[in-house]
Design a protein around this motif. Structure first.
Motif, PDB file in Angstrom:
ATOM      1  N   THR A 262      47.402  49.430  48.407  1.00 52.27           N
ATOM      2  CA  THR A 262      46.676  48.163  48.306  1.00 52.27           C
ATOM      3  C   THR A 262      45.341  48.175  49.036  1.00 52.27           C
ATOM      4  O   THR A 262      44.621  47.181  49.015  1.00 52.27           O
ATOM      5  CB  THR A 262      47.535  47.021  48.869  1.00 52.27           C
ATOM      6  OG1 THR A 262      47.829  47.295  50.237  1.00 52.27           O
ATOM      7  CG2 THR A 262      48.812  46.868  48.085  1.00 52.27           C
TER       8      THR A 262
ATOM      9  N   ARG B 103      41.310  45.640  44.181  1.00 48.55           N
ATOM     10  CA  ARG B 103      41.022  44.392  43.463  1.00 48.55           C
ATOM     11  C   ARG B 103      42.252  43.491  43.397  1.00 48.55           C
ATOM     12  O   ARG B 103      42.180  42.287  43.642  1.00 48.55           O
ATOM     13  CB  ARG B 103      40.515  44.698  42.052  1.00 48.55           C
ATOM     14  CG  ARG B 103      39.119  45.300  42.014  1.00 48.55           C
ATOM     15  CD  ARG B 103      38.684  45.570  40.584  1.00 48.55           C
ATOM     16  NE  ARG B 103      37.381  46.203  40.547  1.00 48.55           N
ATOM     17  CZ  ARG B 103      36.221  45.556  40.510  1.00 48.55           C
ATOM     18  NH1 ARG B 103      36.235  44.220  40.507  1.00 48.55           N
ATOM     19  NH2 ARG B 103      35.081  46.205  40.480  1.00 48.55           N
ATOM     20  N   GLU B 104      43.398  44.072  43.054  1.00 47.57           N
ATOM     21  CA  GLU B 104      44.613  43.279  42.949  1.00 47.57           C
ATOM     22  C   GLU B 104      45.032  42.734  44.309  1.00 47.57           C
ATOM     23  O   GLU B 104      45.481  41.589  44.426  1.00 47.57           O
ATOM     24  CB  GLU B 104      45.746  44.114  42.348  1.00 47.57           C
ATOM     25  CG  GLU B 104      47.052  43.358  42.177  1.00 47.57           C
ATOM     26  CD  GLU B 104      46.932  42.091  41.343  1.00 47.57           C
ATOM     27  OE1 GLU B 104      47.707  41.151  41.590  1.00 47.57           O
ATOM     28  OE2 GLU B 104      46.052  42.033  40.452  1.00 47.57           O
TER      29      GLU B 104
ATOM     30  N   ARG C 152      43.106  39.629  45.154  1.00 45.45           N
ATOM     31  CA  ARG C 152      43.656  38.451  44.482  1.00 45.45           C
ATOM     32  C   ARG C 152      44.869  37.909  45.244  1.00 45.45           C
ATOM     33  O   ARG C 152      45.001  36.709  45.464  1.00 45.45           O
ATOM     34  CB  ARG C 152      44.064  38.802  43.048  1.00 45.45           C
ATOM     35  CG  ARG C 152      42.903  39.017  42.096  1.00 45.45           C
ATOM     36  CD  ARG C 152      43.396  39.273  40.685  1.00 45.45           C
ATOM     37  NE  ARG C 152      42.304  39.474  39.762  1.00 45.45           N
ATOM     38  CZ  ARG C 152      41.656  38.482  39.151  1.00 45.45           C
ATOM     39  NH1 ARG C 152      42.027  37.223  39.373  1.00 45.45           N
ATOM     40  NH2 ARG C 152      40.676  38.741  38.322  1.00 45.45           N
ATOM     41  N   GLN C 153      45.756  38.825  45.629  1.00 42.88           N
ATOM     42  CA  GLN C 153      46.951  38.409  46.358  1.00 42.88           C
ATOM     43  C   GLN C 153      46.588  37.806  47.703  1.00 42.88           C
ATOM     44  O   GLN C 153      47.186  36.813  48.138  1.00 42.88           O
ATOM     45  CB  GLN C 153      47.881  39.611  46.535  1.00 42.88           C
ATOM     46  CG  GLN C 153      48.441  40.153  45.228  1.00 42.88           C
ATOM     47  CD  GLN C 153      49.113  41.501  45.400  1.00 42.88           C
ATOM     48  OE1 GLN C 153      48.965  42.158  46.428  1.00 42.88           O
ATOM     49  NE2 GLN C 153      49.863  41.915  44.390  1.00 42.88           N
TER      50      GLN C 153
END
Length: 222
Positions: free
Chosen positions: A14, A134-135, A138-139
């Motif tokens: 992450t 990127r993900e 968002r989280q």
């Protein structure tokens, strides 16, 4: 003397996790030309934590900003700092003990915050988002929105502007160049946060320019 693990930035699915806590403080001191406290004070002036408020510093590093925030909110206020690096958290706790300041530091990931809904008035994210995928960004933003109270606000600071126009050498590091902070505004809006102010940081951080900021708020309930 730090060991090899503490001097490295370890890739993670992450994002990158920094483990060189002592070296990180030295780097910040050098980049700020010895004026880190002035930079931290100017950072807090953007979002103005008030006496009695609750503040969360996500990606708190070695805790300097969280400790400064605690001095702003006073004895009736609460400050928590979280970071994915256990080395950073250990050093942050030592700093808080030395300063005789009550700040809670926890070793957790920003994608799953260990706090109830609507727990904080202010969330700080300073030069942290560029470490995330990127993900994961968002989280992270979704979790920040979850823990903010109605009327609560987030201050995000990171690198911004076109990469080919950035002036500071550190902004051209590979993972620093992956972010333009203005691109976070649609993500904030998607999670129900309203951007109220954004732009370039007026004062450069010593040898680091190209830093931008966003302030967004959670709308008050009718």
């Amino acid at each position: 003397m730090t060991n090899m693990a503490e001097r490295s930035a370890v890739p993670h699915p992450t994002g990158n996790i920094l483990h060189w806590a002592f070296g990180y403080d030295l780097l910040v001191w050098l980049l700020s030309l010895g004026k880190e406290q002035t930079y931290r004070d100017n950072t807090l002036n953007l979002v103005r934590p008030k006496s009695g408020e609750s503040v969360l510093d996500v990606g708190c590093g070695t805790g300097t900003l969280a400790i400064a925030a605690k001095r702003r909110v006073g004895p009736s206020g609460r400050v928590c700092g979280i970071d994915a690096s256990p080395e950073m958290i250990r050093r942050a706790r030592k700093k808080a003990d030395k300063a005789a300041v009550e700040v809670t530091f926890e070793n957790v990931f920003v994608q799953k915050l260990p706090f109830p809904d609507a727990a904080f008035d202010v969330v700080l994210s300073v030069t942290m988002l560029h470490h995330l995928s990127r993900e994961a960004r968002r989280q992270c933003i979704h979790e920040i929105r979850r823990v903010l109270r109605p009327g609560g606000r987030i201050l995000a600071i990171d690198f911004g502007g076109p990469v080919n126009e950035r002036r500071s050498w550190i902004s051209h590091f590979h993972h620093h160049g992956k972010i333009d902070l203005s691109q976070m505004i649609p993500l904030l809006n998607d999670d129900g946060l309203q951007s109220v102010e954004s732009g370039a940081i007026g004062r450069s951080f010593g040898l680091v320019s190209d830093l931008h900021f966003i302030i967004a708020v959670v709308p008050e309930r009718n």
